[in-house]
Design a protein around this motif. Sequence first.
Motif, short mmCIF file in Angstrom:
data_model
loop_
_atom_site.label_atom_id
_atom_site.label_comp_id
_atom_site.label_asym_id
_atom_site.label_seq_id
_atom_site.Cartn_x
_atom_site.Cartn_y
_atom_site.Cartn_z
N ARG A 75 0.89 -1.16 0.25
CA ARG A 75 0.21 0.03 0.01
C ARG A 75 0.93 1.31 -0.07
O ARG A 75 1.77 1.28 0.86
N THR A 136 -10.28 -5.60 -6.68
CA THR A 136 -10.74 -5.59 -4.90
C THR A 136 -11.81 -6.46 -4.57
O THR A 136 -12.76 -6.55 -5.23
N ILE A 137 -11.79 -7.01 -3.23
CA ILE A 137 -12.96 -7.91 -2.62
C ILE A 137 -14.20 -6.86 -2.24
O ILE A 137 -15.20 -7.28 -2.04
N ASP A 138 -13.97 -5.47 -2.33
CA ASP A 138 -14.85 -4.55 -1.76
C ASP A 138 -15.80 -4.03 -2.92
O ASP A 138 -16.96 -3.68 -2.73
N MET A 180 -15.63 -8.17 5.48
CA MET A 180 -14.89 -7.08 5.05
C MET A 180 -15.53 -6.31 4.02
O MET A 180 -16.67 -6.74 3.57
N GLY A 181 -14.86 -5.30 3.67
CA GLY A 181 -15.50 -4.49 2.62
C GLY A 181 -15.26 -2.80 2.71
O GLY A 181 -15.81 -2.14 1.83
N HIS A 182 -14.53 -2.66 3.50
CA HIS A 182 -13.71 -1.22 3.92
C HIS A 182 -15.22 -0.14 4.05
O HIS A 182 -15.91 -0.53 4.99
N GLU A 233 -17.64 -4.59 8.17
CA GLU A 233 -16.62 -3.90 8.98
C GLU A 233 -16.81 -2.30 9.07
O GLU A 233 -16.38 -1.70 9.93
N HIS A 283 -8.92 -11.58 6.85
CA HIS A 283 -8.32 -11.69 5.50
C HIS A 283 -8.42 -13.11 5.06
O HIS A 283 -8.01 -13.22 3.50
N ARG A 286 -9.62 -12.92 1.61
CA ARG A 286 -8.96 -12.52 0.41
C ARG A 286 -8.17 -13.82 -0.09
O ARG A 286 -7.29 -13.59 -0.97
O1 F6P Z 1 -9.74 -3.30 0.24
C1 F6P Z 1 -9.46 -4.78 0.71
C2 F6P Z 1 -9.67 -4.75 2.06
O2 F6P Z 1 -9.59 -6.11 2.28
C3 F6P Z 1 -10.73 -4.15 2.71
O3 F6P Z 1 -11.84 -5.03 2.62
C4 F6P Z 1 -10.08 -3.96 4.01
O4 F6P Z 1 -10.75 -3.08 4.93
C5 F6P Z 1 -8.84 -3.82 3.97
O5 F6P Z 1 -8.53 -4.03 2.51
C6 F6P Z 1 -7.92 -4.38 4.83
O6 F6P Z 1 -6.54 -3.82 4.67
P1 F6P Z 1 -5.16 -4.60 5.06
O7 F6P Z 1 -5.05 -5.74 4.45
O8 F6P Z 1 -4.26 -3.42 4.98
O9 F6P Z 1 -5.19 -4.71 6.62
#
Ligand code: F6P
Length: 359
Positions: A75, A136-138, A180-182, A233, A283, A286
Motif C-alpha cells: 500500500r 478488490t474484494i470490496d 470485510m468491505g472497507h 466492517e 483476511h 482474500r
Molecule cells: O480493500 C480490501 C480490504 O480487504 C478491505 O476490505 C479491508 O478494509 C482492507 O483491505 C484491509 O486492509 P489491510 O489488508 O491493509 O489490513
Amino acid sequence: MKKIGILTSGGDCQGLNAAIRGVAKSLYEEFEDDIEIYGIRNGYAGLIYGDIKKMTKSDFSGILTLGGTILGTSRQPFKMMRVIDEKDQIDKIKNMKDNYRKWDFDCIVVLGGNGTHKTANLLSEEGLNVVSLPKTIDNDVWGTDMTFGFQSACDIATEVIDCIHTTATSHGRIFIVEVMGHKVGWLTLHAGIAGGADVILLPEIPYDIEKLVALINKRESAGKNFSILAVAEGAISRQEAAMKKKELKALRASQSYPSVAYKVADELSKHVDNEVRVTVPGHFQRGGSPCAYDRVLCTRFGAAAAKLIKNGKYGNMVGLQNNRIVPVPLSEVAGKLKKIPVDCDLIDTAREVGISFGD
Ligand code: F6P
C-alpha cells in the motif's frame, strides 16, 4: 518491440495472478511475441525504487488458479505520493517517471483498487501511458459493475455464514459475522443474502440498536431462538452517523472495541437473553484460488487491457458495464467511491424476503 511494465498494488485478492496471466498471454498474442513484459515488484514501491525484472513467457504459466500475486504488492497511500520522504529525500513521482523512462516502457498496466486508481490517474496526467484493471474484494471501484476478487471473497464469506448457521441453531445463539468491505457494504449484502442472514448491517444504512433488539425478540416469540447478523466492517449506528468525523473518532477510541462486530455484540447482549458470539473471518476472505467467475472476468479484463495497449488507448481502466467490457477514463474513476445505492433492487429484494437492515 514494445516494452510493458505490470504491477499489482494495494490489498491483494483472488484473481490477481489470473489477471496478470490474462494480460500477458493476450499481449504475446496481440504483438505476435514482439513484446517484452517487465514485472514491477510490490506495487508502486517497485516503480519508485526501480525493483523491476524482465519476465519470460513461462512466468505466466500455471498461475491461473494461484492466490495472491506473483509480483507482490504494497500500500502506497495516495496522499503521501507528493510528499518528499524526509529520511531518504525521495520524490516518489519523479522516481516513478524516471524509472518508467529508464526502462523505456511504452505503457504500464496497473492492477488495483481505489487508492491505486488515484495514483494511476496521477501518473497518466504526468504523461505516462497507463492502463488499469479494477481489483478488490470490496467491489467499490467506480466505473465498473464488478471488480475481480469480489465473487471469490463472497463465496468465502457465504461459506462462513453457512457454517455459523449450524452452530447457531444447535446452541440457540445470536451470531455476528463481520464481513470485510472497507467503507462499502457490497460484500456483506451479497454474502448476507446468499447465506440467509436475518440481519444485514451496512455502512450505507445506519442501524438502530432498538430495531435490532425488537427483531431478535420477535424471532424468539416466533420460536426461532437463533439469529445471524452479517455486519459490514464499516457498519455504523444512527447515532454515530449523526456525529462529526472527529467526534466519532474520539468515541471509537474511548470504546476500544477490536472492531464493529464486538460493538454490536456488546450493545445487543445488554438487551437480549440469548448468548451473543462474534466471528471475524478477516483476511481469510482474500485468500486462496479465484472462483470460476473471477477466472473468467480476469481473463476478459486482461485481454481487453492488451487490446487497449495495441490500439494505443492509454489512460483507461477496463471496466464491466451491463456485462460488456468497456474502457473507462482514469480521470473519471479516480477519487470516486462506488457505494450501494440504498434504493437498489437488491436491497429491496432483501427486504422483501424479510431481511432487516436495522433501520
Ligand atoms: O480493500 C480490501 C480490504 O480487504 C478491505 O476490505 C479491508 O478494509 C482492507 O483491505 C484491509 O486492509 P489491510 O489488508 O491493509 O489490513
